[in-house]
Design an enzyme around this catalytic site. Structure first.
Site, PDB file in Angstrom:
ATOM      1  N   GLU A  31      63.956   4.486  42.420  1.00  0.00           N
ATOM      2  CA  GLU A  31      63.978   3.107  41.971  1.00  0.00           C
ATOM      3  C   GLU A  31      65.409   2.616  42.157  1.00  0.00           C
ATOM      4  O   GLU A  31      66.347   3.254  41.675  1.00  0.00           O
ATOM      5  CB  GLU A  31      63.586   3.044  40.496  1.00  0.00           C
ATOM      6  N   ARG A 258      63.096  19.174  37.294  1.00  0.00           N
ATOM      7  CA  ARG A 258      64.241  18.342  37.620  1.00  0.00           C
ATOM      8  C   ARG A 258      65.526  19.093  37.308  1.00  0.00           C
ATOM      9  O   ARG A 258      65.547  20.030  36.516  1.00  0.00           O
ATOM     10  CB  ARG A 258      64.186  16.995  36.912  1.00  0.00           C
ATOM     11  N   LYS A 268      70.082   7.550  35.166  1.00  0.00           N
ATOM     12  CA  LYS A 268      70.742   6.351  35.671  1.00  0.00           C
ATOM     13  C   LYS A 268      71.038   5.367  34.545  1.00  0.00           C
ATOM     14  O   LYS A 268      72.045   4.672  34.563  1.00  0.00           O
ATOM     15  CB  LYS A 268      69.866   5.694  36.746  1.00  0.00           C
TER      16      LYS A 268
END
Ligand code: ATP
Ligand code: MG
Length: 754
Positions: A31, A258, A268
């Site tokens: 994104e 992850r 982020k």
């Protein structure tokens, strides 16, 4: 590669074998709401790596379904990151927003099939109706709308006839599904916002769960690889693609763990906060775990790819030690970086018996690096050395220049100190020395023995540079918020001096400043007037240095703090009678070394705490170590009565170390908790299951696994790279969360590898 496959590649190979797909197509779907970080590097490495390995391709797709947070500058940063890491996407960069019309049509189709409906309850009610893990939810009354009504409302939603939140489109699945995500998930919401690509074309936006699977399908993706937190979303992914009866083949979702790294954050949102609130200087601040930050700091792409390779692909989340990333860059630069000399905190040395000047030819590389090249280093009767490479009152074991000990100037001559010049306040401002003309490096006939060689620069020819030193961004291993930021993560030295060759040559490479670390000319701020160098990483693992046992630390006694004290006060203040008595008791009776004895004896709070602990446990050395270090830190700002722990509890902690119930690494962790919460150490160890593992039958299989996972490193080790021993031990310790007994691990790894 195929003999050492990860589980994703195993799946891919099976799918190829069964002809499920003609071509392997993956995608990296960020994104664009922030700069990519090292976690994204892992995803890039996996997605592009798999495509490359199996002759397929990988799309770079911006997952831009949230108009309020996205921006083209992030798109650029994402493209940069992928390119820098050495990967290509096929054709144009893709955008989910390009598929908005198609996705809309798929939604209409679902409505026509009676599988989606427009709901008109508010957000609050949606949540409430969803039920809980143990209780089924209930459907809203609007779920009974006719297909015609739904089509009509959905079109009006699209045409902008409603306000944000008035209606949503939902899939009609099952309000009592065990997987909560399947309880009539939202497919579309109304959002009157400007989108950075589609502008104001749309005021309804598809949800991730609806857009992602369809974008994958539209692009012909075969393997949709994502992180574990999407595991529960897989059911929706499958539901949407199955219900729509699409022409095969369709993509399938596969999840991997992850990446998390300690001492930093990897979201982020949190990184954005650091940037927006100016805790760092932008997304590419060299302290940031962003790819732009690492690149600017001087990390090479090879080191990052190597890191991704080393950490592997697993199905369970785990925390990777930041020292492993540091290991990778050090490992890479050790083979590449020219060695040069720079002095960070200069002190002048005048060499009284040297006349004129000369240029000394010196190799850029040590003998064991298969690269060639050399430069000339100017030398004259005035040089600068590092302030901490001289000690007027050296501790035992100090190997560098002292009034009674000669030292070699690297690549040049041996010098001996003759006189120390001080200013009115007692600070050393200059050292007068003589050199031995027969001692030139490489042709030394002087017969003088020195214990070390130090870096230096010529006073007249050296160039001034700015050096930026970075420490970890957070002071805690698992930072929670801004309060955990390390206030000392950046320190700037304005007047470092460097040998001229570095500045005249185009500094577009990484250098090793001898004995300091690896450095990189800052790509943004470097100018001819003000050359700026970033420290990439130190020469040694700073973590390992910290955890080295205290005695060894004392032996070296080279910490800058100690040196500073000496400089400022000239000589240490003499001990009072009472302190002398304690000092003698500690050194003679209790056998502590001078340094620890000195620290304890000089501080009344510390010595009384120590004496009390001794009454609880007769373990003078271990107690002294923890008290002179960890407890001392706390008592700097506090009184004993303000401490969260007692001397008795410290004794309990030390007893557990002595009895090898816990490792000293774990002890640090326990101490931190004691210090924070005031809990009893035994209780902490019990509650958290921190008991040390010494049983070889538990440790051996872990070693086997580490060896199996790192065939390249095993080979390198067997080929003679002894330094990798530490890597293996570290991996095993990490796999046990630091609980394995390091002594036992050391022995067993030695046995296994030799
Ligand atoms: P963040 O929480 O940092 O914003 P995200 O998951 O929202 O991360 P996206 O931009 O949506 O970030 O992710 C793009 C791709 O990168 C996704 O496939 C995601 O799974 C992957 N990814 C993100 N963070 C990590 C990580 N720490 N380790 C591995 N892959 C990651
Ligand atoms: Mg996200």
């Amino acid at each position: 590669m195929s003999e050492n496959k990860d589980f994703l590649r195993t799946i891919v190979e099976e799918d190829l074998k069964s002809n499920k797909y003609e071509k392997i197509v993956t995608r990296f779907p960020p994104e664009p709401n922030g700069f990519p970080h090292i976690g994204h590097a892992k995803s890039i490495f996996i997605n592009f790596g798999i495509a490359r390995d199996y002759n397929g391709y990988c799309n770079l797709r911006m997952d831009d379904t949230n108009p309020t947070t996205e921006d083209t500058k992030y798109v650029e940063a994402l493209k940069d990151a992928v390119e820098w890491l050495g990967y290509d996407w096929i054709g144009e960069v893709k955008y989910t927003s390009d598929y908005f019309p198609k996705i809309y049509n798929y939604a209409v189709e679902l409505i026509k099939m009676g599988k989606a409906y427009v709901d008109s309850i508010n957000e609050e009610e949606i949540k409430e109706y969803r039920g809980t893990v143990t209780e089924a939810g209930k459907r809203s009354k609007y779920a009974n709308r006719t297909i015609k009504e739904n089509l009509d409302l959905f079109e009006k939603m699209k045409n902008g006839e409603f306000k944000d939140g008035e209606h949503v489109l939902r899939a009609k699945i099952d309000m009592s599904a065990a997987n909560m995500k399947m309880r009539d998930p939202l497919l579309y919401r109304i959002r009157h916002a400007h989108h950075f690509r589609t502008n104001d074309d749309w005021c309804i936006y598809p949800m991730y769960d609806f857009a992602h699977c369809l974008s994958d399908y539209i692009e012909g993706v075969s393997h949709s690889i994502c992180t574990l937190e999407f595991e529960n979303n897989r059911d929706i992914y499958d539901w949407v693609l199955d219900e729509l009866n699409l022409t095969p083949p369709r993509p399938y979702q596969h999840e991997f763990a992850r990446l998390g790294i300690n001492y930093t954050v990897m979201s982020k949102r949190k990184l954005l906060e650091l940037v927006n609130e100016n805790y760092v200087n932008g997304w590419d601040d060299p302290r940031m775990p962003t790819i732009a930050g690492l690149k600017r700091r001087g990390y090479t792409k090879e080191s990052i790819l190597n890191f991704c390779e080393q950490i592997g692909i697993a199905k369970a989340n785990s925390m990777v030690d930041v020292s492993q990333l540091e290991f990778c860059i050090r490992d890479d630069l050790n083979q590449k970086a020219p060695r040069v000399m720079c002095v960070l905190d200069p002190i002048k040395v005048s060499i009284e018996n040297y006349e004129g000047s000369e240029e000394i030819e010196a190799s850029y590389y040590p003998y064991d690096v298969p690269k060639e090249g050399s430069r000339k280093i100017p030398f004259s009767n005035e040089v600068y050395i590092e302030r901490e490479d001289f000690s007027e009152n050296p501790v035992k074991g100090y190997n560098r220049l002292t009034p009674n000990q000669a030292v070699r100037l690297r690549h040049a001559y041996i010098i001996t100190c003759k006189e120390i010049i001080k200013d009115d306040e007692g600070n050393i401002v200059e050292i007068k020395a003589i050199y031995n003309p027969d001692s030139k490096s490489g042709q030394d006939k002087s017969g003088i023995k020195v214990k070390s060689a130090i870096q230096w620069v010529d006073a007249k020819k050296a160039k001034k540079i700015e050096v930026r030193l970075y420490d970890r961004l957070y002071k805690n291993e698992a930072p929670e918020g801004l309060e955990d930021l390390n206030p000392n993560s950046l320190s700037i030295i304005k007047d470092a001096l460097i040998e001229p060759a570095v500045i005249t040559e185009k500094p577009d490479e990484r250098f090793q400043f001898e004995r300091q670390g690896y450095f990189y000319a800052d790509p943004i701020n470097y100018t001819d007037e003000n050359p700026v160098f970033n420290k990439i990483v130190g020469l040694k693992d700073s973590w390992a240095k910290k955890s080295k046992n205290t005695e060894e630390k004392q032996k070296n006694k080279t910490t800058p703090k100690q040196e500073k004290k000496e400089i400022v006060h000239g000589e240490a203040e003499p001990l009072t009678e009472k302190q002398k008595e304690l000092f003698n008791r500690y050194t003679n009776e209790l056998n502590l070394n001078n340094e620890v004895s000195n620290i304890l004896a000089r501080d009344e709070k510390l010595s009384s705490f120590y004496e009390e602990a001794l009454t609880k446990l007769n373990s003078p050395t271990s107690l002294a170590n923890i008290i002179a270090n960890d407890v001392a830190k706390e008592l700097k700002e506090k009184e004993i009565s303000e401490l969260k722990f007692t001397a008795k509890e410290i004794a309990q902690l030390v007893k557990m170390i002595d009895e090898e119930i816990i490792s000293s690494k774990i002890a640090k962790q326990v101490f931190e908790q004691m210090n924070k919460t005031g809990e009893n150490p035994s209780k902490i160890v019990e509650d958290k299951g921190l008991v040390q593992i010494s049983d070889p039958s538990i440790i051996l299989p872990i070693i086997d696994e580490v060896i199996e996972k790192n065939p390249d490193n095993v080979k390198k080790y067997k080929d003679g790279n002894q330094k990798l021993f530490g890597f293996f031990v570290g991996q095993v310790l990490k796999a046990t969360g630091g609980k394995a007994n390091p002594k036992v691990v050391n022995e067993l790894v030695t046995k296994k590898l030799n």
